[in-house]
Design a protein around this motif. Sequence first.
Motif, PDB file in Angstrom:
ATOM      1  N   PRO A 139     -37.953   7.394   8.461  1.00  0.00           N
ATOM      2  CA  PRO A 139     -39.222   7.852   7.910  1.00  0.00           C
ATOM      3  C   PRO A 139     -39.148   8.626   6.646  1.00  0.00           C
ATOM      4  CG  PRO A 139     -38.684   8.596  10.385  1.00  0.00           C
ATOM      5  CD  PRO A 139     -37.280   7.982   9.726  1.00  0.00           C
ATOM      6  N   LYS A 140     -40.381   8.289   5.851  1.00  0.00           N
ATOM      7  CA  LYS A 140     -40.511   8.870   4.609  1.00  0.00           C
ATOM      8  C   LYS A 140     -40.444  10.417   4.765  1.00  0.00           C
ATOM      9  CE  LYS A 140     -43.166   4.945   2.768  1.00  0.00           C
ATOM     10  NZ  LYS A 140     -44.631   4.662   2.302  1.00  0.00           N
ATOM     11  N   ASN A 141     -40.736  11.026   5.799  1.00  0.00           N
ATOM     12  CA  ASN A 141     -40.917  12.474   5.914  1.00  0.00           C
ATOM     13  C   ASN A 141     -39.498  13.180   6.059  1.00  0.00           C
ATOM     14  OD1 ASN A 141     -41.121  11.742   8.445  1.00  0.00           O
ATOM     15  ND2 ASN A 141     -42.631  13.183   9.129  1.00  0.00           N
ATOM     16  N   VAL A 142     -38.416  12.042   6.385  1.00  0.00           N
ATOM     17  CA  VAL A 142     -37.206  12.624   6.890  1.00  0.00           C
ATOM     18  C   VAL A 142     -36.111  12.393   5.697  1.00  0.00           C
ATOM     19  CG1 VAL A 142     -35.148  12.079   8.227  1.00  0.00           C
ATOM     20  CG2 VAL A 142     -37.510  12.183   9.293  1.00  0.00           C
ATOM     21  N   CYS A 143     -35.296  13.330   5.345  1.00  0.00           N
ATOM     22  CA  CYS A 143     -34.515  13.064   4.251  1.00  0.00           C
ATOM     23  C   CYS A 143     -33.030  13.951   4.428  1.00  0.00           C
ATOM     24  CB  CYS A 143     -34.887  14.240   2.903  1.00  0.00           C
ATOM     25  SG  CYS A 143     -33.998  14.123   1.307  1.00  0.00           S
ATOM     26  N   ILE A 182     -30.195  17.284   7.279  1.00  0.00           N
ATOM     27  CA  ILE A 182     -31.427  16.437   7.444  1.00  0.00           C
ATOM     28  C   ILE A 182     -32.687  17.410   7.600  1.00  0.00           C
ATOM     29  CG2 ILE A 182     -31.323  16.456  10.002  1.00  0.00           C
ATOM     30  CD1 ILE A 182     -32.327  13.400   9.940  1.00  0.00           C
ATOM     31  N   THR A 183     -33.588  17.181   6.991  1.00  0.00           N
ATOM     32  CA  THR A 183     -34.978  17.822   6.474  1.00  0.00           C
ATOM     33  C   THR A 183     -35.983  16.928   7.199  1.00  0.00           C
ATOM     34  OG1 THR A 183     -35.342  17.037   4.301  1.00  0.00           O
ATOM     35  CG2 THR A 183     -34.187  19.280   4.991  1.00  0.00           C
ATOM     36  N   HIS A 184     -36.875  17.421   7.887  1.00  0.00           N
ATOM     37  CA  HIS A 184     -38.198  16.954   8.352  1.00  0.00           C
ATOM     38  C   HIS A 184     -39.407  17.495   7.662  1.00  0.00           C
ATOM     39  CE1 HIS A 184     -41.591  16.160  10.977  1.00  0.00           C
ATOM     40  NE2 HIS A 184     -41.152  15.124  11.075  1.00  0.00           N
ATOM     41  N   ASN A 185     -40.167  16.816   6.741  1.00  0.00           N
ATOM     42  CA  ASN A 185     -41.145  17.651   5.706  1.00  0.00           C
ATOM     43  C   ASN A 185     -40.671  18.885   5.038  1.00  0.00           C
ATOM     44  OD1 ASN A 185     -43.169  15.623   6.740  1.00  0.00           O
ATOM     45  ND2 ASN A 185     -43.702  16.792   8.698  1.00  0.00           N
ATOM     46  N   ASN A 216     -35.949  12.685  18.428  1.00  0.00           N
ATOM     47  CA  ASN A 216     -36.301  11.884  17.245  1.00  0.00           C
ATOM     48  C   ASN A 216     -35.354  10.915  16.541  1.00  0.00           C
ATOM     49  OD1 ASN A 216     -39.297  12.796  17.030  1.00  0.00           O
ATOM     50  ND2 ASN A 216     -38.219  14.855  16.824  1.00  0.00           N
ATOM     51  N   ASN A 217     -34.225  10.818  17.280  1.00  0.00           N
ATOM     52  CA  ASN A 217     -32.959  10.173  16.478  1.00  0.00           C
ATOM     53  C   ASN A 217     -32.380  10.592  15.632  1.00  0.00           C
ATOM     54  OD1 ASN A 217     -32.844   7.992  18.498  1.00  0.00           O
ATOM     55  ND2 ASN A 217     -34.335   6.701  17.610  1.00  0.00           N
ATOM     56  N   PHE A 218     -32.647  12.073  15.198  1.00  0.00           N
ATOM     57  CA  PHE A 218     -32.125  12.827  13.970  1.00  0.00           C
ATOM     58  C   PHE A 218     -30.529  12.826  14.023  1.00  0.00           C
ATOM     59  CE2 PHE A 218     -35.653  15.507  12.606  1.00  0.00           C
ATOM     60  CZ  PHE A 218     -36.745  14.369  12.367  1.00  0.00           C
ATOM     61  N   GLY A 219     -29.958  12.796  15.206  1.00  0.00           N
ATOM     62  CA  GLY A 219     -28.547  12.585  15.423  1.00  0.00           C
ATOM     63  C   GLY A 219     -28.136  11.496  15.078  1.00  0.00           C
TER      64      GLY A 219
END
Length: 270
Positions: A139-143, A182-185, A216-219
């Motif tokens: 997602p665009k807000n995930v880096c 990993i960052t979200h916004n 949110n599948n971040f892992g």
Amino acid sequence: MLKCGNKEILAFFEKDHLRNFYNCDNIVNAGKKGYAIKNIHFYTADGKPSDDYISFCENVFDELVVTIHTNNEQLINQALKEAAKIFNNYSVVRLGTADQNFFESKIFKAKFSVSKVYFAEYGVFACLSPRNLPKISFPKNVCIKIFSDLKKTEYLNYSDEEWDGLGSQIKYSNSNDKLFLITHNGVLSGYLLANNSYKNVYDISNVFVKEEFRGNNFGVFLTVFYANYCYDNQLLPHYGTAVSKYSEQVALKSGFSEISRTHFVNVVLL
């Protein structure tokens, strides 16, 4: 039962060192300062490298761990006799095998009884090919960012309690270790820390996502990103031992395969 030279069996294991990562790592690093293994030796029927082997491993806690990787009853019986012979030299003797039914067998019960059980609920995972990695669009807000010089990051001072040991892991990290954040916004949401202790293999020491960002599948994002980074840089990604159902699901969803599962018991000499 004959001892196989560590140099010879290391060369044998290195032919598939992703599957044999822990053996290779132990052979190369045994006895080094800060490493938990003091020494490790391998035995086969004829002293030649083979997939049928039994390892005797001493750790810094004065424990002996005998791991059985064979169905050869003669070899197993000889190994158990040797373990019984040197039993009193150690504070703990532990036996391991892929078949937990082994501890109910006559060959085991003839010499030992079980004092404590460590049956593996989860296995060891590795990515055996980059082709197994799923194609994921973040997602665009995930880096995700990568840090190599870990001891110069602000994250060294992050709370172990809040961040699942992050500060301590960085404190004791090696110069080649990698931290993936990993960052979200723009808000730090989790991390993956991978250690490099053997050749070009990177082994995950921890994948952590803060509770409010889970589901949110971040892992999976972290693990796939890490694996792709490894392959893009001629490195090999190893997941290691899953520690929970969540960890196991992350490994599987990220394209990693279970390569082994070993059950251990502490034993008492009859």
